[in-house]
Motif scaffolding. Structure first.
Motif, PDB file in Angstrom:
ATOM      1  N   LYS A  29      54.679  60.110 105.005  1.00  0.00           N
ATOM      2  CA  LYS A  29      53.260  60.207 104.652  1.00  0.00           C
ATOM      3  C   LYS A  29      53.030  61.346 103.658  1.00  0.00           C
ATOM      4  N   GLU A  30      53.652  62.486 103.914  1.00  0.00           N
ATOM      5  CA  GLU A  30      53.485  63.625 103.011  1.00  0.00           C
ATOM      6  C   GLU A  30      54.008  63.300 101.617  1.00  0.00           C
ATOM      7  N   SER A  31      55.140  62.662 101.549  1.00  0.00           N
ATOM      8  CA  SER A  31      55.706  62.264 100.258  1.00  0.00           C
ATOM      9  C   SER A  31      54.791  61.277  99.538  1.00  0.00           C
ATOM     10  N   LEU A  32      54.292  60.269 100.270  1.00  0.00           N
ATOM     11  CA  LEU A  32      53.389  59.271  99.700  1.00  0.00           C
ATOM     12  C   LEU A  32      52.186  59.959  99.049  1.00  0.00           C
ATOM     13  N   PHE A  33      51.561  60.882  99.769  1.00  0.00           N
ATOM     14  CA  PHE A  33      50.367  61.532  99.234  1.00  0.00           C
ATOM     15  C   PHE A  33      50.691  62.559  98.148  1.00  0.00           C
ATOM     16  N   ASN A  34      51.893  63.128  98.163  1.00  0.00           N
ATOM     17  CA  ASN A  34      52.301  63.987  97.050  1.00  0.00           C
ATOM     18  C   ASN A  34      52.446  63.163  95.772  1.00  0.00           C
ATOM     19  N   ILE A  35      52.931  61.936  95.897  1.00  0.00           N
ATOM     20  CA  ILE A  35      53.078  61.054  94.734  1.00  0.00           C
ATOM     21  C   ILE A  35      51.707  60.640  94.197  1.00  0.00           C
ATOM     22  N   ILE A  36      50.784  60.279  95.096  1.00  0.00           N
ATOM     23  CA  ILE A  36      49.432  59.885  94.683  1.00  0.00           C
ATOM     24  C   ILE A  36      48.682  61.075  94.076  1.00  0.00           C
ATOM     25  N   GLY A  37      48.846  62.225  94.676  1.00  0.00           N
ATOM     26  CA  GLY A  37      48.198  63.438  94.186  1.00  0.00           C
ATOM     27  C   GLY A  37      46.682  63.361  94.243  1.00  0.00           C
ATOM     28  N   THR A  38      46.048  63.889  93.229  1.00  0.00           N
ATOM     29  CA  THR A  38      44.586  63.988  93.201  1.00  0.00           C
ATOM     30  C   THR A  38      43.897  62.662  92.906  1.00  0.00           C
ATOM     31  N   LYS A  39      44.647  61.613  92.626  1.00  0.00           N
ATOM     32  CA  LYS A  39      44.035  60.288  92.393  1.00  0.00           C
ATOM     33  C   LYS A  39      43.289  59.785  93.626  1.00  0.00           C
TER      34      LYS A  39
END
Length: 185
Positions: A29-39
């Protein structure tokens, strides 16, 4: 299982007592949201196969404007509702009981649109392909929106329709995250 960051940071979510629901691991989950970032900030998010609401609530905590949770299991929906209450997210979310593939069609008739759709179905049951077909026929992802699929490494997505582009894949043990961008053709 916890909310990693944002307005509900550190909050422990209610988890299932059995293994019928397989929540996304915190590191994935942390990796997924790091990839999405501020989008994710201000985004409209669809959490298909919501389970515990883990992904949708993380998106909400990080600034998503609205989250819609879909699941057909009463037990999963109880978990989702419990976790929504813990986060005090009631004003920004919607919960729908039903099959993800059927709800996609009905949302299309209602002109619903989403920036992100999380798809974390039971592994190796053909759900990913069914969701992709429904999203092709009944596009509810906005132009440039993303379908993010969590699936088993050996569960192939298959060939994608012209409206989809696989832009990234990340492997975490036996789990694969696939980032698929939608473009209206």
């Amino acid at each position: 299982m916890r909310i990693i960051t944002g307005k509900a940071r550190g909050l422990k979510l209610t988890v299932p007592k059995n293994m019928d629901v397989r929540p996304t691991a915190d590191r994935v989950k942390e990796s997924l949201f790091n990839i999405i970032g501020t989008k994710i900030i201000g985004a409209r998010v669809l959490d298909l196969f919501a389970g515990t609401g883990n992904l949708g609530l993380e998106a909400w905590s990080r600034g998503a404007a609205a989250v819609t949770f879909i699941d057909e299991s009463r037990e999963s929906l109880r978990l989702v509702q419990s976790n929504i209450s813990k986060c005090h997210a009631e004003d920004d979310v919607q919960v729908i009981k039903g099959s993800a593939v059927k709800v996609i069609e009905s949302m299309h008739r209602q002109d619903a649109g989403f920036d992100f759709a999380f798809c974390d179905p039971p592994y190796n049951k053909g759900w990913v392909q069914k969701v992709l077909l429904k999203l092709e026929l009944f596009p509810i992802l906005d132009d440039g929106g993303y379908l993010i699929v969590e699936h088993a490494k050996h569960d192939e997505i298959g060939s994608l329709a012209a409206c989809f582009e696989l832009v990234r894949q990340e492997t975490y043990g036996e789990t694969l995250l696939s980032f698929i961008r939608f473009a209206k053709v």
